[in-house]
Design a protein around this motif. Structure first.
Motif: not given
Length: 313
Positions: A37-43
């Motif tokens: 998920p994009e949120m995982v990439r950001i984190e």
């Protein structure tokens, strides 16, 4: 599709870990796309930026000390390196996965879920003393909403590989999340699958069981390649950071060395699986050995210690 949570992306030692290579091999053999998920990439990128910033600080401090000791400029090669550059490179490297976009409105919805203590956000309002607990979990909520949208838009299983207990009760989905999935997805809810237990858990779901005894495995566990891999795991920054409070000069000046590591004939819960023309084995083995630490600050100012290794993996 196999979707990785942040904790599993880290556990796979992205981008060059052997576990990640095995994960890619399994996904390819089963015709599954690997995604984050994009949120995982950001984190993940945020964690990487911080790790690199700390590593650069420690390296520059050590090289400055060594430069004084040897009368040379050893730190110049690091002057142009920045944590932001490393973060950008890591973000680009993650493009080898399919990046699942954050659905429209998911960020606002996640903050609302966090404020209302709606799973997968933290549900606790007060601690054991009656003190209010700060709301948290918006990032997990964004990931959950991304998973729902992914399952809604695809006609294939979506295997979510995570060790985050906020998504689970026991070995399955949190009942409230599962009820939400059924309401939102209908029959497609059965395609949304939670996998715990790391890579071993995924193998148990996707790979074909095979037979292999402990006696068959012992020569492999005693091999030099496996011994070197165990030694490398228990030597390094993670070990030293755990010891930071005991090191008089801090972990950035410390060194660890592991010696005499050997398999001690203890192997629990071995499981073998066939992936293509190979047999892969999971289990928990035990090695013993000795590790020695040293910390130095200035000429002749040494601190040393040692203890026994009792490593399970």
């Amino acid at each position: 599709m196999i979707v990785l949570d942040t904790n599993m992306l880290d556990a796979a030692n992205f981008p060059n870990g052997s576990l990640l290579l095995m994960l890619r091999t399994l996904a390819g053999h089963k015709n599954h796309v690997l995604a984050v998920p994009e949120m995982v990439r950001i984190e993940h990128v945020a964690h990487h930026r911080r790790d690199v910033a700390e590593a650069l600080r420690a390296a520059r401090q050590s090289l400055d000390m060594l430069g004084i000791a040897f009368g040379r400029d050893l730190g110049s090669p690091l002057l142009d390196l920045t944590a932001d550059e490393a973060a950008a490179l890591r973000s680009d490297a993650l493009e080898t996965f399919e990046i699942l976009p954050i659905p429209p409105g998911a960020a606002e919805a996640a903050l609302t879920r966090e404020a209302n203590r709606q799973p997968p956000a933290e549900r606790v309002w007060r601690d054991g003393t009656g003190k209010r607990v700060k709301a948290r979990g918006a990032r997990d909520a964004v990931i959950w909403l991304t998973l729902l949208e992914t399952a809604r838009s695809r006609d294939e299983p979506v295997w979510f590989l995570s060790e985050d207990k906020d998504f689970a009760v026991g070995t399955g989905w949190d009942p409230d999340l599962w009820a939400e999935a059924v309401a939102a997805l209908g029959e497609k809810a059965s395609n949304l699958k939670l996998v715990q237990g790391g890579f071993a858990g995924l193998l148990a779901q996707l790979a074909d069981p095979s037979e292999m005894s402990v006696a068959d495995l012992e020569p492999l566990l005693r091999s030099e390649a496996v011994r070197d891999a165990v030694t490398n795991k228990i030597t390094g920054p993670l070990v030293l950071n755990r010891l930071a409070r005991f090191l008089p000069h801090g972990p950035e000046t410390a060194h660890a060395e592991v010696t005499r590591v050997a398999f001690d004939k203890r192997l629990d819960r071995p499981h073998a699986y066939r992936v293509g023309d190979q047999v892969w084995v999971t289990g928990r083995a035990r090695w013993t050995g000795r590790k020695e630490y040293a910390s130095v600050q200035g000429a002749g100012d040494w601190w040393t210690a040692s203890d026994d290794v009792d490593e399970n993996d």
